[in-house]
Design a protein around this motif. Structure first.
Motif, short mmCIF file in Angstrom:
data_model
loop_
_atom_site.label_atom_id
_atom_site.label_comp_id
_atom_site.label_asym_id
_atom_site.label_seq_id
_atom_site.Cartn_x
_atom_site.Cartn_y
_atom_site.Cartn_z
N VAL A 41 0.86 -1.18 0.00
CA VAL A 41 0.00 0.00 0.00
C VAL A 41 0.90 1.23 0.00
CG1 VAL A 41 -1.76 1.29 1.27
CG2 VAL A 41 -1.83 -1.21 1.23
N ARG A 42 0.71 2.07 -0.99
CA ARG A 42 1.49 3.31 -1.10
C ARG A 42 0.53 4.47 -1.36
NH1 ARG A 42 6.87 3.08 -1.42
NH2 ARG A 42 7.83 1.07 -1.78
N ARG A 43 0.98 5.67 -1.04
CA ARG A 43 0.17 6.87 -1.22
C ARG A 43 -0.33 6.96 -2.66
NH1 ARG A 43 3.47 10.51 0.89
NH2 ARG A 43 2.44 10.41 2.90
N GLY A 44 -1.64 7.20 -2.80
CA GLY A 44 -2.24 7.36 -4.12
C GLY A 44 -2.59 6.05 -4.81
N LYS A 45 -2.35 4.92 -4.17
CA LYS A 45 -2.64 3.61 -4.76
C LYS A 45 -3.91 3.02 -4.17
CE LYS A 45 1.03 3.50 -7.29
NZ LYS A 45 0.96 3.57 -8.72
N ARG A 46 -4.51 2.12 -4.92
CA ARG A 46 -5.74 1.47 -4.46
C ARG A 46 -5.42 0.23 -3.64
NH1 ARG A 46 -10.08 0.76 -8.93
NH2 ARG A 46 -8.91 -1.16 -9.21
N PHE A 47 -6.36 -0.14 -2.77
CA PHE A 47 -6.22 -1.34 -1.97
C PHE A 47 -7.59 -1.88 -1.60
CE2 PHE A 47 -6.45 2.17 0.94
CZ PHE A 47 -7.19 1.71 2.02
N LEU A 48 -7.61 -3.10 -1.11
CA LEU A 48 -8.84 -3.77 -0.66
C LEU A 48 -8.69 -4.12 0.81
CD1 LEU A 48 -8.74 -6.18 -3.64
CD2 LEU A 48 -10.74 -4.77 -3.22
N LEU A 49 -9.81 -4.15 1.52
CA LEU A 49 -9.83 -4.60 2.91
C LEU A 49 -10.75 -5.82 3.00
CD1 LEU A 49 -10.17 -1.16 4.67
CD2 LEU A 49 -8.19 -2.67 4.76
N GLN A 50 -10.19 -6.94 3.47
CA GLN A 50 -10.96 -8.17 3.58
C GLN A 50 -11.09 -8.56 5.06
OE1 GLN A 50 -9.14 -11.82 2.14
NE2 GLN A 50 -11.13 -12.53 1.41
N HIS A 51 -12.32 -8.80 5.51
CA HIS A 51 -12.56 -9.21 6.90
C HIS A 51 -11.97 -10.60 7.10
CE1 HIS A 51 -14.85 -10.32 10.53
NE2 HIS A 51 -14.66 -9.03 10.80
N SER A 52 -11.15 -10.76 8.14
CA SER A 52 -10.41 -12.01 8.32
C SER A 52 -11.30 -13.20 8.66
CB SER A 52 -9.34 -11.84 9.40
OG SER A 52 -9.94 -11.53 10.63
N LYS B 121 -14.39 -13.23 5.43
CA LYS B 121 -13.77 -13.18 4.09
C LYS B 121 -14.50 -12.23 3.14
CE LYS B 121 -10.82 -16.20 5.46
NZ LYS B 121 -9.69 -15.68 6.18
N ARG B 122 -15.33 -11.36 3.67
CA ARG B 122 -16.05 -10.37 2.86
C ARG B 122 -15.17 -9.13 2.66
NH1 ARG B 122 -21.43 -11.96 1.24
NH2 ARG B 122 -21.76 -13.86 2.40
N TRP B 123 -15.48 -8.35 1.63
CA TRP B 123 -14.70 -7.18 1.25
C TRP B 123 -15.42 -5.91 1.66
CZ3 TRP B 123 -10.06 -8.61 -0.49
CH2 TRP B 123 -9.93 -9.91 -0.94
N LEU B 124 -14.70 -4.95 2.28
CA LEU B 124 -15.30 -3.68 2.64
C LEU B 124 -15.71 -2.96 1.37
CD1 LEU B 124 -15.88 -2.11 5.26
CD2 LEU B 124 -13.83 -0.78 4.79
N HIS B 125 -16.93 -2.45 1.34
CA HIS B 125 -17.57 -2.00 0.10
C HIS B 125 -18.30 -0.68 0.34
CE1 HIS B 125 -19.83 -2.92 -3.68
NE2 HIS B 125 -20.82 -2.31 -3.07
N SER B 126 -18.19 0.25 -0.58
CA SER B 126 -18.95 1.50 -0.50
C SER B 126 -19.25 1.98 -1.92
CB SER B 126 -18.17 2.56 0.28
OG SER B 126 -19.01 3.66 0.56
N HIS B 127 -19.91 3.11 -2.02
CA HIS B 127 -20.29 3.67 -3.32
C HIS B 127 -20.49 5.16 -3.15
CE1 HIS B 127 -24.18 3.38 -1.40
NE2 HIS B 127 -23.93 2.10 -1.22
N ASP B 128 -20.79 5.84 -4.24
CA ASP B 128 -20.92 7.31 -4.20
C ASP B 128 -22.24 7.81 -3.62
OD1 ASP B 128 -18.41 7.70 -5.24
OD2 ASP B 128 -19.09 7.77 -7.31
#
Length: 79
Positions: A12-23, A26-33
């Motif tokens: 993970v670096r500044r300005g880069k995308r990443f995902l968060l997975q609940h350990s 196993k679901r992915w943190l999700h949002s929208h506009d």
């Protein structure tokens, strides 16, 4: 809650995308506009103008991706 960070290219670096997975789930943190307004939730809004965040079952959904902002970044530590 424990979350696993999945960075593009393995980090993970500044300005880069990443995902968060609940350990556990196993679901992915999700949002929208979409944001909470008086029109979509009346007087029951948690906080006007904020986005709803949920967990989603598929990794590849574009709304699972988060982007880093300003801050201090530390190297990954192996467990």
């Amino acid at each position: 809650d424990d979350w696993v960070i999945h960075g593009e290219g393995g980090e993970v670096r500044r300005g880069k995308r990443f995902l968060l997975q609940h350990s556990v789930t196993k679901r992915w943190l999700h949002s929208h506009d979409s944001r909470f307004t008086h029109q979509n939730c009346g007087n029951q809004c948690p906080i006007l103008g904020q986005q709803e965040v949920t967990c989603y079952h598929e990794r590849g959904d574009e709304n699972n991706y988060w982007e880093t902002g300003n801050g201090v970044y530390f190297p990954a530590v192996a467990r």
